[in-house]
Design an enzyme around this catalytic site. Structure first.
Site, PDB file in Angstrom:
ATOM      1  N   ASP A 114     -49.440 -62.390-101.500  1.00 31.71           N
ATOM      2  CA  ASP A 114     -49.343 -63.175-102.722  1.00 31.71           C
ATOM      3  C   ASP A 114     -49.910 -64.526-102.326  1.00 31.71           C
ATOM      4  O   ASP A 114     -49.249 -65.297-101.619  1.00 31.71           O
ATOM      5  CB  ASP A 114     -47.888 -63.315-103.166  1.00 31.71           C
ATOM      6  N   HIS A 115     -51.145 -64.819-102.729  1.00 39.55           N
ATOM      7  CA  HIS A 115     -51.818 -65.984-102.121  1.00 39.55           C
ATOM      8  C   HIS A 115     -51.115 -67.303-102.429  1.00 39.55           C
ATOM      9  O   HIS A 115     -51.294 -68.282-101.723  1.00 39.55           O
ATOM     10  CB  HIS A 115     -53.312 -66.013-102.467  1.00 39.55           C
ATOM     11  N   LYS A 157     -50.241 -71.327-100.123  1.00 40.58           N
ATOM     12  CA  LYS A 157     -50.652 -72.690-100.511  1.00 40.58           C
ATOM     13  C   LYS A 157     -49.788 -73.699 -99.774  1.00 40.58           C
ATOM     14  O   LYS A 157     -48.569 -73.556 -99.701  1.00 40.58           O
ATOM     15  CB  LYS A 157     -50.515 -72.869-102.031  1.00 40.58           C
ATOM     16  N   HIS A 180     -46.763 -64.563-108.545  1.00 41.10           N
ATOM     17  CA  HIS A 180     -46.840 -65.974-108.149  1.00 41.10           C
ATOM     18  C   HIS A 180     -45.654 -66.809-108.661  1.00 41.10           C
ATOM     19  O   HIS A 180     -45.027 -67.537-107.907  1.00 41.10           O
ATOM     20  CB  HIS A 180     -48.132 -66.619-108.667  1.00 41.10           C
TER      21      HIS A 180
END
Ligand code: BG6
Length: 495
Positions: A181-182, A186, A244
């Site tokens: 889950d990018h 972050k 997200h």
């Protein structure tokens, strides 16, 4: 310390994700001296490419999309010597020996058995077939060194996610499976943990006694960007909320971890997901709002509505906007609403979290209005601005005791400059190091699907009456404002 020798196979090597995100991230890791001393990257795809043509294609992506943009491409030739192209059809089991052969060749060259990483940057429907063929390779039984990375969407609903998990775990051990889950990579999302658990200042206030409500906004100013075919099977709730946004919510709401062990963090997050109040189908209209954009003007440019986009059904009922009110039924958060929203073609690209503190118990200042408590906020901006700010009331300079809202800001951008790694850099390094803290465990994925299933099912069984219901450049449908207005609140937009 650099990760051990690694061979990385990217399925979907000639695709968009590799072009825009993966190769730029690997190249930045290389420039920052984070790539292993010995490594090889092989892009896998069906289209024919010579190694040279493949390098050229990737360099174009690096130039356009890397955080360093055109800068420091001087090392590209050195980097590209590690990159090759493997033309093969992922559906053809007889081609998989090419993978084993390359690993063997690299092992001889490196003089050690490398980590072997399979990155599946392919359409979700191709994942089961590729994973099954990989699972048949002897290589995949090597738990300590072979890993598989799976992109979202992880399944289409609870049942298909469960089936996919069953399939993957029949071939790989959980510690070999990296579900990306990018957002978790972050910098500003990771910083939520530092803010909360490295400071004694905030934690005493971080609960139902002091927090009135929380808002999470993940607004996008872009539209479909040619992804009609994918989006028609997804929608905003599946595309952004299931993964997200719920992951951000977990970071905000989780209990303090005892350590930074991958399972410890993931246990604490899954507790949050399990505590989110399940809503019945009858309650969906009171808790969730969907929207779809019409045609109109976007920053002075004429754009078509969702239903006119390429690859979209002209009668499509897919949501390009979703807003939901969640409650977490545990001691810390009982009674505190958490409002989340996301959408395409909104007024701004802005992802931020706002904690609204409760009113002071007594107003002692004559000029304080009944609404001034609303300026007591903690805002965490994830992107594009990266900062944390506290808003509070202060005395206006002068002879009278009058108050004004003021702001204290920590600017993450200022300290990070252009050194802040992109999400995919952090996550790819973690995969090479075998650290799964920032990846989703199977039970997290299931729990997140359970949270949104009643909404998905209700929306699918009851077609919307008023689509399209918001204009490009707006903040979404009126019903999203009404969702908060019913509780006496409004959405907080950053300037
Ligand atoms: C992806 C979604 O996961 O996240 C896209 O599929 C969305 O629809 C993107 O645009 C947003 O990512 P970011 O990092 O630009 O906020």
């Amino acid at each position: 310390k650099r990760p051990p020798a690694s061979v990385i196979f990217i399925f979907g090597g000639s695709g968009d994700l590799n072009y825009r995100k993966l190769t730029p991230a690997l190249y930045n890791l290389f420039l920052d001296n984070w790539m292993p001393d010995k490594f090889a990257i092989a892009g896998i795809g069906r289209s024919p490419y010579s190694d040279e043509a493949f390098h050229e294609h990737l360099l174009d992506g690096v130039t356009k999309f890397s955080r360093r943009k055109g800068k420091q491409n001087g090392h590209w030739t050195e980097f590209s010597q590690h990159v090759s192209y493997l033309q093969m059809d992922g559906d053809d089991a007889s081609a998989y020996h090419k993978i084993t052969d390359l690993v063997k060749q690299k092992e001889d060259e490196f003089g050690v058995h490398p980590n072997v990483i399979f990155y599946l940057a392919v359409a979700p429907q191709l994942v089961p077939s590729i994973a099954t063929k990989l699972g048949a390779l002897k290589l995949c039984a090597e738990k300590g060194t072979t890993r598989i990375v799976v992109e979202k969407p992880f399944g289409h609903d609870l049942e298909s996610a469960h089936d996919l998990n069953m399939l993957l775990s029949s071939m790989f051990a959980e510690e070999q499976i990296f579900r990306i889950d990018h957002y978790l990579g972050k910098e500003t999302v990771q910083n939520i943990l530092a803010l909360r658990f490295a400071n004694a200042l905030f934690e005493p206030l971080w609960n139902r006694n002091y927090i009135d409500h929380i808002q999470i906004t993940a607004a996008e100013s872009v539209g479909l960007e040619g992804r009609g075919g994918y989006f028609e099977h997804a929608g905003a709730l599946r595309d952004m909320v299931q993964n997200h946004i719920l992951q951000i919510l977990c970071m905000i709401a989780m209990e303090p971890p005892v350590s930074f062990d991958a399972n410890e963090i993931r246990n604490k997050k899954v507790d949050v997901l399990n505590a989110i109040r399940r809503i019945s189908k009858d309650q969906v209209r009171d808790y969730a709002v969907r929207g779809q954009y019409s045609g109109g003007w976007k920053k002075g440019e004429k754009v078509v509505g969702y239903r006119e986009e390429e690859g979209v059904d002209p009668q499509s009922n897919i949501d390009t906007f979703a807003a939901v009110k969640f409650y977490i039924d545990n001691w810390r958060w009982q009674g505190v609403p958490i409002y989340v929203r996301t959408g395409k073609y909104l007024n701004q690209k802005a992802t931020h979290i706002t904690l609204q503190f409760k009113p002071a118990p007594h107003y002692a200042f004559p000029s304080e209005s009944a609404e001034s408590w609303r300026s007591n906020l903690l805002t965490i901006s994830i992107q594009p601005s990266m900062d944390i700010s506290i808003s509070f009331q202060a005395k206006r300079p002068g002879q009278t005791m009058e108050l004004d809202p003021v702001k204290m800001t920590f600017d993450y951008d200022e300290v990070a400059g252009d050194h802040a790694p992109e999400a995919y850099e952090t996550l790819l390094l973690d995969v090479m190091e075998g650290n799964a803290t920032l990846f989703m465990r199977n039970d997290q994925v299931d729990a997140a699907w359970k949270v949104i299933t009643p909404i998905l099912e209700t929306w699918e069984s009851r077609p919307p009456q008023n689509f399209p219901n918001y204009a490009p450049d707006s903040w979404g449908p009126d019903a999203a404002d009404a969702l908060l207005a019913r509780d006496g609140h409004t959405w907080i937009n950053l300037p």
